[in-house]
Design a protein around this motif. Structure first.
Motif, PDB file in Angstrom:
ATOM      1  N   ALA A  47       0.818  -1.213   0.000  1.00  0.00           N
ATOM      2  CA  ALA A  47       0.000   0.000   0.000  1.00  0.00           C
ATOM      3  C   ALA A  47       0.850   1.261   0.000  1.00  0.00           C
ATOM      4  N   ASP A  53       0.019  10.072   4.541  1.00  0.00           N
ATOM      5  CA  ASP A  53      -1.198   9.444   4.020  1.00  0.00           C
ATOM      6  C   ASP A  53      -2.353   9.434   5.012  1.00  0.00           C
ATOM      7  N   VAL A  55      -5.530   7.047   5.613  1.00  0.00           N
ATOM      8  CA  VAL A  55      -5.920   5.681   5.258  1.00  0.00           C
ATOM      9  C   VAL A  55      -7.329   5.394   5.732  1.00  0.00           C
ATOM     10  N   LYS A 172      -5.828   6.430   0.921  1.00  0.00           N
ATOM     11  CA  LYS A 172      -5.495   5.087   0.466  1.00  0.00           C
ATOM     12  C   LYS A 172      -6.386   4.130   1.251  1.00  0.00           C
ATOM     13  N   GLU A 197      -6.338   7.039  -3.944  1.00  0.00           N
ATOM     14  CA  GLU A 197      -5.217   6.809  -4.854  1.00  0.00           C
ATOM     15  C   GLU A 197      -5.077   5.329  -5.179  1.00  0.00           C
ATOM     16  N   SER A 198      -5.293   4.515  -4.157  1.00  0.00           N
ATOM     17  CA  SER A 198      -5.120   3.079  -4.336  1.00  0.00           C
ATOM     18  C   SER A 198      -6.002   2.316  -3.362  1.00  0.00           C
ATOM     19  N   ARG A 256      -3.068  -4.953  -4.927  1.00  0.00           N
ATOM     20  CA  ARG A 256      -3.180  -3.491  -4.914  1.00  0.00           C
ATOM     21  C   ARG A 256      -3.785  -3.031  -6.230  1.00  0.00           C
ATOM     22  N   THR A 258      -4.349   0.368  -8.267  1.00  0.00           N
ATOM     23  CA  THR A 258      -3.974   1.781  -8.348  1.00  0.00           C
ATOM     24  C   THR A 258      -4.848   2.443  -9.402  1.00  0.00           C
TER      25      THR A 258
END
Length: 336
Positions: A47, A53, A55, A172, A197-198, A256, A258
């Motif tokens: 991640a 970040d 989360v 994220k 973002e992901s 993941r 993205t």
């Protein structure tokens, strides 16, 4: 920070915590708690979490992954549907002041509002506001934002825009997802254009392989195409059943996703394309032509399907699992 030996990734600590609160695993929530710190660190690396970040964790359980996320990220919003876990989370996460636990169904949660801190612990959008009132208030706010935008001002607090700074607020998403609801959650996040973002998730190994599959493979299908339309995929790790409590019957994997800046193909009508794709995989053993004509909702005749394939230079006996996303986009436009 908590010493690793005292974290929930230590199976003994998990057992003691469960016994302390008399917690009973709920099959309806697909609860399988991680008990392997090595796997958790793989998730964090995949991640690419840093102190910069924000989360969003879906389904923190008793807080095993959350403890590691709290130490790696700047801010963590943990969304938990099972209210019986809230007292446990209050205990296991008490050492971290950068974690907010929200009791809510992620499928009904507005991620944009969540990461702006607009949900209280019990999942309410604002103090003393019901879900129905939230919907009305949001509609009013959106109408007001549209009016301000027309007047030449920037829209506030919509789609991840921070009203104070007018900057895009991104996050994220990280999760150990319940197997039974993996696809609705993943597709809801991707199709809903949440400000993420992901998305790094632990899912059933077979599902992860389907998401990342290439044309012509046994696992390639409608899910592969849908996920890859919105995101780049990266299979980060395989995880055996003994890394969980209780042990699931099948293996898991970390994947993941993205988000793409824009779709990899241009298509006149994406919704129509995905209807074509679903029909093409409804009966994998049948040819693409038969799959399309057997879906009455599409209204595509055998002749129309064959004509489109001929224009694309494809065999009339081709099967859906051999077509790429680009080819499905072309087919979709020809069949409109």
């Amino acid at each position: 920070m908590i010493d690793d030996t005292k974290k929930l990734s230590n199976p003994q600590v998990t057992i003691e915590t469960i016994q302390k609160y008399g917690f009973q695993f709920q099959k309806r929530f697909g609860q399988n708690f991680l008990i392997d710190g090595h796997v958790i660190r793989k998730i964090l690396r995949a991640a690419d979490i840093s102190k910069e970040d924000t989360v969003v964790e879906i389904g923190p359980g008793i807080g095993t992954l959350t403890q590691y996320l709290a130490e790696a990220a700047g801010k963590v919003y943990a969304v938990e549907i099972d209210e019986k876990l809230l007292p446990i989370l209050g205990d296991t996460l008490s050492a971290y002041d950068n974690v907010s636990v929200v009791n809510r169904d992620i499928l009904k949660c507005d991620i944009s509002r969540l990461i702006r801190g607009e949900y209280s612990r019990d999942g309410a959008p604002e103090p003393d506001m019901t879900i129905g009132e939230e919907s009305k208030a949001r509609s009013g706010a959106e109408r007001g934002a549209e009016a301000r935008a027309e007047a030449g001002t920037k829209a506030e607090a919509v789609n991840g825009i921070d009203a104070k700074t007018e900057e895009k607020v991104m996050c994220k998403i990280v999760a150990n997802l319940p197997y039974y609801i993996t696809t609705p959650i993943i597709m809801g996040l991707l199709e809903g254009q949440v400000p993420a973002e992901s998305i790094t998730v632990m899912v059933q190994k077979e599902v992860a392989e389907r998401m990342a599959a290439a044309p012509g493979s046994k696992t390639y299908g409608a899910l592969s195409l849908a996920v890859q339309y919105y995101a780049y995929t990266y299979l980060a790790a395989n995880v055996p059943p003994n890394c969980f409590m209780p042990r699931p019957a099948v293996g898991s994997a970390v994947i993941r996703l993205t988000r793409r800046a824009k779709p990899p193909v241009e298509v006149a009508d994406a919704a129509w394309m995905f209807r074509i794709i679903r029909a093409s995989f409804n009966e994998r053993r049948k040819t693409l032509v038969n799959g399309l004509r057997n879906d009455p909702a599409l209204g595509i005749s055998k002749e129309q399907a064959e004509e489109a394939l001929q224009k694309m230079g494809l065999s009339l006996t081709v099967r859906g699992e051999t077509l790429s996303l680009e080819q499905f986009a072309s087919l979709s436009d020809l069949l409109r």
